[in-house]
Design a protein around this motif. Structure first.
Motif, PDB file in Angstrom:
ATOM      1  N   UNK A 117       0.838  -1.184   0.158  1.00 45.76           N
ATOM      2  CA  UNK A 117      -0.017   0.057   0.037  1.00 45.76           C
ATOM      3  C   UNK A 117       0.868   1.449   0.036  1.00 45.76           C
ATOM      4  N   UNK A 118       0.389   2.177  -0.906  1.00 44.51           N
ATOM      5  CA  UNK A 118       1.148   3.333  -0.658  1.00 44.51           C
ATOM      6  C   UNK A 118       0.411   4.540  -0.008  1.00 44.51           C
ATOM      7  N   UNK A 119       1.116   5.081   0.938  1.00 47.14           N
ATOM      8  CA  UNK A 119       0.507   6.034   1.914  1.00 47.14           C
ATOM      9  C   UNK A 119       0.942   7.436   1.235  1.00 47.14           C
ATOM     10  N   UNK A 120      -0.150   8.325   1.025  1.00 44.81           N
ATOM     11  CA  UNK A 120       0.056   9.930   0.873  1.00 44.81           C
ATOM     12  C   UNK A 120      -0.235  10.416   1.936  1.00 44.81           C
ATOM     13  N   UNK A 121       0.985  11.259   2.628  1.00 43.90           N
ATOM     14  CA  UNK A 121       0.535  12.074   3.687  1.00 43.90           C
ATOM     15  C   UNK A 121       0.495  13.715   3.226  1.00 43.90           C
ATOM     16  N   UNK A 122      -0.676  14.375   3.510  1.00 41.44           N
ATOM     17  CA  UNK A 122      -1.010  15.654   2.921  1.00 41.44           C
ATOM     18  C   UNK A 122      -0.770  16.589   4.305  1.00 41.44           C
ATOM     19  N   UNK A 146      -3.587   2.484  -2.871  1.00 41.73           N
ATOM     20  CA  UNK A 146      -3.100   3.595  -2.165  1.00 41.73           C
ATOM     21  C   UNK A 146      -4.177   4.320  -0.888  1.00 41.73           C
ATOM     22  N   UNK A 147      -3.682   5.009  -0.259  1.00 43.19           N
ATOM     23  CA  UNK A 147      -4.376   5.625   0.681  1.00 43.19           C
ATOM     24  C   UNK A 147      -3.979   7.047   1.255  1.00 43.19           C
ATOM     25  N   UNK A 148      -4.847   7.911   1.347  1.00 39.67           N
ATOM     26  CA  UNK A 148      -4.299   9.360   1.608  1.00 39.67           C
ATOM     27  C   UNK A 148      -4.737   9.577   2.990  1.00 39.67           C
TER      28      UNK A 148
END
Ligand code: FMN
Length: 194
Positions: free
Chosen positions: A1-6, A32-34
Motif C-alpha cells: 500500500x502506498x500512503x500519501x501524507x498531506x 493507495x491511501x491518503x
C-alpha cells in the motif's frame, strides 16, 4: 500500500497534487491511501519519553490512525506546503510523533520507499529545503528516499501554486517534476517491494 501524507490543513493545492500522484499510482495497480492533517488533531511531541518506556505514544489523538497506516505501507509520499521556507508545522509534527514508532521497533519503517512533494506560493519559496527536510526524516528512519533524477527533478517534486488551486494546476514544470519522481518511485517499489 502506498500512503500519501498531506501536510496542508486545507483542501487546496497540496491535497490536489497528492491526489493526482495517488491516482497515477492507482492506474498502475498500486493500492493507495491518503492521510491528511486537515481537520485532524495531531499534537506536537512532548518528549515525555512515555513511548520509550511503553512502546506507544501517550497522546491518543489522530496520529493513532497514521501510525497504523505508516506501518502497513510499502511506500510513503509526503506532500507539504511551504511555510516560512520549509515544511508546514503539521508535517513536522507528524514526523516528530514517529518517535513512538521507533520506540516500538527501531526498524519499523526501514526499507520502505519515500518520495517528496513540496508546494510553495512562490516559485522559489523553500521547496528544495523542504524536500531535504523530508528526505532527512526518511534517512533517519531507514526509509529509502527517491528523487526524480537530474534534468528536471533533482531532489523530488516541486510546485509553484501562486497561492491558489488554479495556480498549481497551471504549473506545467511542476507536473514534469511530479512525473519524473513518480517514475523512479515506481521503479524502486517494483525493485524492492515486489
Ligand atoms: C504561514 C504560511 C507561510 C508561508 N510561507 C511560504 C514560504 O515561505 N514560501 C512559499 O513559497 N509559500 C509560502 N506560503 C504559501 C503556501 O505555501 C502556498 O499558498 C501553498 O500553495 C499552500 O498550500 P495549500 O494550497 O495546499 O494550502 C505560506 C503560507 C502560509 C499560510
Amino acid at each position: 500500500m502506498i500512503l500519501g501524507i498531506c501536510g496542508s490543513p486545507r483542501k487546496k493545492a497540496t491535497e490536489y497534487i497528492l491526489n493526482q500522484a495517488l491516482n497515477d499510482l492507482k492506474e498502475k495497480d498500486f493500492e493507495t491511501k491518503m492521510f491528511t492533517v486537515r481537520g485532524k488533531t495531531i499534537s506536537p511531541c512532548k518528549h515525555c519519553d512515555y513511548c520509550i518506556k511503553n512502546k506507544e505514544c501517550i497522546q491518543k489523538d489522530d496520529m493513532i490512525e497514521a501510525y497504523s497506516l505508516l506501518k502497513k505501507s510499502d511506500g510513503i509520499i509526503i506532500a507539504s506546503p511551504m511555510y516560512n521556507g520549509g515544511i508546514s508545522a503539521q508535517t513536522k509534527g507528524m514526523m516528530d510523533r514517529c518517535r513512538a514508532l521507533g520506540a516500538e521497533d527501531i526498524d519499523i519503517l526501514k526499507g520502505k520507499i519515500g518520495m517528496s512533494i513540496a508546494i510553495g506560493g512562490d516559485r522559489v519559496g523553500g521547496q528544495e529545503l523542504a524536500i531535504q527536510q523530508i528526505n532527512t526524516f526518511y534517512i533517519l528512519n531507514g526509509i529509502i528516499p527517491v528523487s526524480g533524477g537530474p534534468f528536471g527533478a533533482n531532489l523530488g517534486s516541486c510546485f509553484w501554486s501562486k497561492d491558489s488551486l488554479d495556480g498549481v494546476k497551471e504549473d506545467e514544470y511542476g507536473f514534469k517534476t511530479l512525473n519524473k519522481t513518480l517514475k523512479r518511485f515506481v521503479e524502486y517499489l517494483n525493485k524492492y517491494k515486489k
